[in-house]
Design an enzyme around this catalytic site. Structure first.
Site, mmCIF file in Angstrom:
data_model
loop_
_atom_site.group_PDB
_atom_site.id
_atom_site.type_symbol
_atom_site.label_atom_id
_atom_site.label_comp_id
_atom_site.label_asym_id
_atom_site.label_seq_id
_atom_site.Cartn_x
_atom_site.Cartn_y
_atom_site.Cartn_z
ATOM 1 N N ASP A 65 -9.933 -0.368 3.823
ATOM 2 C CA ASP A 65 -8.748 -1.010 4.388
ATOM 3 C C ASP A 65 -9.024 -1.446 5.818
ATOM 4 O O ASP A 65 -9.777 -0.791 6.544
ATOM 5 C CB ASP A 65 -7.601 0.021 4.373
ATOM 6 C CG ASP A 65 -6.219 -0.586 4.510
ATOM 7 O OD1 ASP A 65 -6.092 -1.672 5.104
ATOM 8 O OD2 ASP A 65 -5.253 0.043 4.042
ATOM 9 N N ASP A 82 -7.428 -1.845 -0.283
ATOM 10 C CA ASP A 82 -6.491 -2.867 0.195
ATOM 11 C C ASP A 82 -7.294 -4.151 0.368
ATOM 12 O O ASP A 82 -8.308 -4.157 1.082
ATOM 13 C CB ASP A 82 -5.882 -2.406 1.521
ATOM 14 C CG ASP A 82 -4.773 -3.314 2.017
ATOM 15 O OD1 ASP A 82 -4.868 -4.537 1.828
ATOM 16 O OD2 ASP A 82 -3.812 -2.786 2.625
ATOM 17 N N HIS A 141 -6.686 -1.319 7.917
ATOM 18 C CA HIS A 141 -5.758 -0.475 8.666
ATOM 19 C C HIS A 141 -5.951 0.998 8.300
ATOM 20 O O HIS A 141 -6.470 1.321 7.243
ATOM 21 C CB HIS A 141 -4.319 -0.893 8.365
ATOM 22 C CG HIS A 141 -4.057 -2.354 8.571
ATOM 23 N ND1 HIS A 141 -4.224 -3.281 7.559
ATOM 24 C CD2 HIS A 141 -3.651 -3.034 9.666
ATOM 25 C CE1 HIS A 141 -3.936 -4.486 8.038
ATOM 26 N NE2 HIS A 141 -3.581 -4.365 9.309
ATOM 27 N N HIS A 143 4.342 1.012 4.187
ATOM 28 C CA HIS A 143 2.972 0.696 3.740
ATOM 29 C C HIS A 143 1.946 1.025 4.818
ATOM 30 O O HIS A 143 0.743 1.017 4.539
ATOM 31 C CB HIS A 143 2.853 -0.757 3.258
ATOM 32 C CG HIS A 143 2.747 -1.780 4.354
ATOM 33 N ND1 HIS A 143 2.114 -2.991 4.166
ATOM 34 C CD2 HIS A 143 3.202 -1.801 5.625
ATOM 35 C CE1 HIS A 143 2.172 -3.709 5.280
ATOM 36 N NE2 HIS A 143 2.836 -3.002 6.176
ATOM 37 N N ASP A 173 -6.856 -6.530 2.186
ATOM 38 C CA ASP A 173 -7.001 -7.010 3.559
ATOM 39 C C ASP A 173 -8.205 -6.400 4.267
ATOM 40 O O ASP A 173 -8.496 -6.749 5.422
ATOM 41 C CB ASP A 173 -5.715 -6.838 4.366
ATOM 42 C CG ASP A 173 -5.376 -5.392 4.744
ATOM 43 O OD1 ASP A 173 -6.280 -4.534 4.753
ATOM 44 O OD2 ASP A 173 -4.192 -5.135 5.038
ATOM 45 N N HIS A 209 0.799 -1.219 0.000
ATOM 46 C CA HIS A 209 0.000 0.000 0.000
ATOM 47 C C HIS A 209 0.836 1.276 0.000
ATOM 48 O O HIS A 209 0.282 2.373 -0.117
ATOM 49 C CB HIS A 209 -0.978 0.005 1.180
ATOM 50 C CG HIS A 209 -2.297 0.619 0.849
ATOM 51 N ND1 HIS A 209 -3.436 0.422 1.593
ATOM 52 C CD2 HIS A 209 -2.685 1.452 -0.160
ATOM 53 C CE1 HIS A 209 -4.453 1.084 1.067
ATOM 54 N NE2 HIS A 209 -4.012 1.734 0.008
ATOM 55 N N ASP A 253 -3.303 3.171 8.069
ATOM 56 C CA ASP A 253 -2.129 3.629 7.307
ATOM 57 C C ASP A 253 -1.840 5.100 7.565
ATOM 58 O O ASP A 253 -1.479 5.863 6.668
ATOM 59 C CB ASP A 253 -2.316 3.371 5.809
ATOM 60 C CG ASP A 253 -2.349 1.885 5.487
ATOM 61 O OD1 ASP A 253 -1.969 1.078 6.354
ATOM 62 O OD2 ASP A 253 -2.758 1.522 4.368
ATOM 63 N N GLU A 270 -2.032 -4.975 -2.299
ATOM 64 C CA GLU A 270 -1.715 -5.956 -1.255
ATOM 65 C C GLU A 270 -2.144 -7.384 -1.585
ATOM 66 O O GLU A 270 -2.310 -8.206 -0.678
ATOM 67 C CB GLU A 270 -2.289 -5.525 0.105
ATOM 68 C CG GLU A 270 -1.678 -4.243 0.673
ATOM 69 C CD GLU A 270 -0.298 -4.419 1.298
ATOM 70 O OE1 GLU A 270 0.215 -5.559 1.318
ATOM 71 O OE2 GLU A 270 0.272 -3.402 1.754
#
Length: 295
Positions: free
Chosen positions: A118, A222, A120, A135, A224, A95, A122, A267
């Protein structure tokens, strides 16, 4: 006929697990270009950005020099294809590629809306990052926080305003990220909000936020964000994520809103995947984003 320009970024230097650099190839192999062409798009694949590897001594931020160079190249390439009328579709890579992507789609005189899909935030900086992995920093960089060499990539230091962006699917945030979210009053739809409100309501609110006073809207997705049971081929999986169906609904609603002017899908790690399942999911979500329907 609308034009889509694909750019791959085989980047795995922004994190510690190898394999995500093969993500762009995996997504292409899963049938991305043929699918987009069946949806009546004029598609050009511009190939991959060159991600150089140097034998530099370990840096305070992992892969910093290489990420700076690649981000500059990516931003310039995006500006170039946008001038030729292409909607940029970026394939990662980790990312950290979003640093160059957002620098390329942001312009000096037009406000950018941003959907950050996402698990996360980030939103780390060099000072708050537990790992030193870049990332985990691209959204902070795009908001103007971080080291100078990353923040100054592109035409301006602050690419997006906190009130014109949303995070969707968050379920893993570091302490420094939580503080920045509260400080900037960033709208975050965690899994708690998604479970309570439902994805339809979340996307209605998200679309309203990112299109208000903006001329461009970028989607940074992303893989994830999805639950690892559905998308196993990611570097930093977090249990309790979004379902495949919820994510399709989100992309379908973005397609109906007709607000997306650029997008990136990142990702995908084929080494950790099961028979290219996660790359196939990425292609399916891209299809929904660009108008694919059952009937």
């Amino acid at each position: 006929m609308k034009k889509i320009g694909i750019i791959g970024v085989p980047m795995d230097l922004g994190q510690s697990r190898r394999g995500v650099d093969m993500g762009p190839s995996a997504i292409r192999y899963a049938g991305l270009v043929p699918l987009l062409r069946t949806l009546k798009y004029d598609v050009t694949d511009f190939g991959d950005i060159n991600v150089a590897r140097t034998e530099e001594p370990k840096q305070s931020l992992n892969g910093l020099k290489e990420i700076i160079n690649s981000s500059h190249m990516l931003a310039k390439k995006i500006v170039h294809i946008k001038k030729d009328g292409y909607l940029p579709l970026i394939l990662g890579g980790d990312h950290s590629t979003a640093i160059g992507t957002i620098a390329g789609v942001a312009t000096e005189n037009k406000e950018l809306g941003l959907i950050w899909y996402d698990a996360h935030g980030d939103l780390n900086t060099k000072e708050t990052s537990p790992s030193g992995n870049i990332h985990g920093m691209p959204l902070a960089v795009s908001l103007g926080y971080g080291i100078k060499e990353l923040v100054e990539i592109g035409v301006k230091t602050k690419k997006v305003s906190p009130d014109k962006m949303v995070i969707i699917g968050a379920r893993s945030l570091d302490d420094g990220e939580k503080q920045l979210i509260k400080q900037l009053r960033i709208k975050v739809f965690t899994m708690h909000e998604i479970d309570r409100l439902g994805m339809s309501r979340v996307m209605e609110e998200a679309i309203q936020i990112v299109q208000k006073g903006t001329e461009h809207v970028h989607l940074s997705l992303d893989l994830d964000a999805l639950d690892p049971l559905e998308a196993p081929g990611v570097g930093t999986p977090v249990t309790g994520g979004l379902t495949y169906r919820e994510s399709h609904l989100a992309m379908e609603m973005l397609a109906e809103s007709n607000i997306i002017t650029s997008a990136e899908f990142v990702e995908v790690n084929p080494i950790l995947d099961e028979k290219n399942k996660t790359a196939q999911i990425a292609v399916g979500l891209i299809g929904s984003l660009f108008g694919q329907k059952l009937l």
